[in-house]
Write an enzyme that holds these catalytic residues in place. Sequence first.
Site, PDB file in Angstrom:
ATOM      1  N   CYS A 179       0.848  -1.186   0.000  1.00 22.43           N
ATOM      2  CA  CYS A 179       0.000   0.000   0.000  1.00 22.43           C
ATOM      3  C   CYS A 179       0.887   1.241   0.000  1.00 22.43           C
ATOM      4  O   CYS A 179       1.869   1.308   0.739  1.00 22.43           O
ATOM      5  CB  CYS A 179      -0.885  -0.006   1.245  1.00 22.43           C
ATOM      6  SG  CYS A 179      -1.954   1.419   1.375  1.00 22.43           S
ATOM      7  N   HIS A 197     -10.042   1.250   1.820  1.00 23.21           N
ATOM      8  CA  HIS A 197      -9.599   2.599   2.211  1.00 23.21           C
ATOM      9  C   HIS A 197     -10.815   3.515   2.384  1.00 23.21           C
ATOM     10  O   HIS A 197     -10.843   4.340   3.295  1.00 23.21           O
ATOM     11  CB  HIS A 197      -8.708   3.209   1.128  1.00 23.21           C
ATOM     12  CG  HIS A 197      -7.276   2.786   1.190  1.00 23.21           C
ATOM     13  ND1 HIS A 197      -6.470   3.043   2.270  1.00 23.21           N
ATOM     14  CD2 HIS A 197      -6.489   2.135   0.289  1.00 23.21           C
ATOM     15  CE1 HIS A 197      -5.247   2.569   2.035  1.00 23.21           C
ATOM     16  NE2 HIS A 197      -5.234   2.006   0.840  1.00 23.21           N
ATOM     17  N   HIS A 253      -9.009  -3.727  -2.114  1.00 18.53           N
ATOM     18  CA  HIS A 253      -8.032  -2.979  -1.321  1.00 18.53           C
ATOM     19  C   HIS A 253      -8.401  -1.484  -1.295  1.00 18.53           C
ATOM     20  O   HIS A 253      -8.421  -0.857  -0.234  1.00 18.53           O
ATOM     21  CB  HIS A 253      -6.628  -3.188  -1.914  1.00 18.53           C
ATOM     22  CG  HIS A 253      -5.539  -2.406  -1.242  1.00 18.53           C
ATOM     23  ND1 HIS A 253      -4.511  -2.997  -0.547  1.00 18.53           N
ATOM     24  CD2 HIS A 253      -5.307  -1.061  -1.169  1.00 18.53           C
ATOM     25  CE1 HIS A 253      -3.718  -2.058  -0.056  1.00 18.53           C
ATOM     26  NE2 HIS A 253      -4.172  -0.874  -0.427  1.00 18.53           N
ATOM     27  N   GLU A 254      -8.706  -0.928  -2.466  1.00 15.94           N
ATOM     28  CA  GLU A 254      -9.016   0.511  -2.529  1.00 15.94           C
ATOM     29  C   GLU A 254     -10.347   0.817  -1.844  1.00 15.94           C
ATOM     30  O   GLU A 254     -10.492   1.841  -1.168  1.00 15.94           O
ATOM     31  CB  GLU A 254      -9.050   0.997  -3.985  1.00 15.94           C
ATOM     32  CG  GLU A 254      -7.744   0.854  -4.750  1.00 15.94           C
ATOM     33  CD  GLU A 254      -6.513   1.323  -3.992  1.00 15.94           C
ATOM     34  OE1 GLU A 254      -6.609   2.254  -3.183  1.00 15.94           O
ATOM     35  OE2 GLU A 254      -5.436   0.720  -4.209  1.00 15.94           O
TER      36      GLU A 254
HETATM   37 CO    CO Z   1      -3.607   1.145  -0.147  1.00 12.12          CO
END
Ligand code: CO
Length: 182
Positions: A101, A147, A143-144
């Site tokens: 990341c 966030h 993953h995004e």
């Molecule tokens: Co990331």
Amino acid sequence: MIKQILTYPNPILRKKSQDVINFDNELHTLLNNMNETMDYAGGVGLAAVQIGTLLNVLVINIPVENPDNSEEEIQLKENLIEAINPKITHKDGEIVFTEGCLSIPNIHEDVTRAMNITVEYYNRNGKLCTTEANEFLAVAWQHEMEHLSGHVFIDNLSFMKRKKFEKDWKKKLKESKRNRDL
Ligand code: CO
């Protein structure tokens, strides 16, 4: 404009992002800044929160093999995904992938996620899009999107692995501070 990427444990990374309502110039500037910042940092994806904007916006660009040099990977403009207010409408299967990341540089850990997903999102012009993704691309989406909900990928680690990460990370931060002081 290239923006500074917030790094762990910046508390902003823990905040939940909000839906975009206006698909206007401000959104386009944000997307352009995110693309430039991702390019500059050599990332595969970036969420708006990582540059301090708490909106449900992410960009992904999966690298492909350079046709002129098979040892090199490049990111093509036509593979760029810009997603606003994304929602996963279906997921199945399981994949373990070693993730990194931009907000937690030089740390790589295995994370288990869905192997196949279907996502609904809006593009920069406010058009509703549906796409299916699998393997690495599915991992990048998840993953995004994590966030956007105020989480980071190391939140998925087991208790022991997380403890080890926190110890290593503290050491790393200390070292970088020392280096800066010289
Ligand atoms: Co990331």
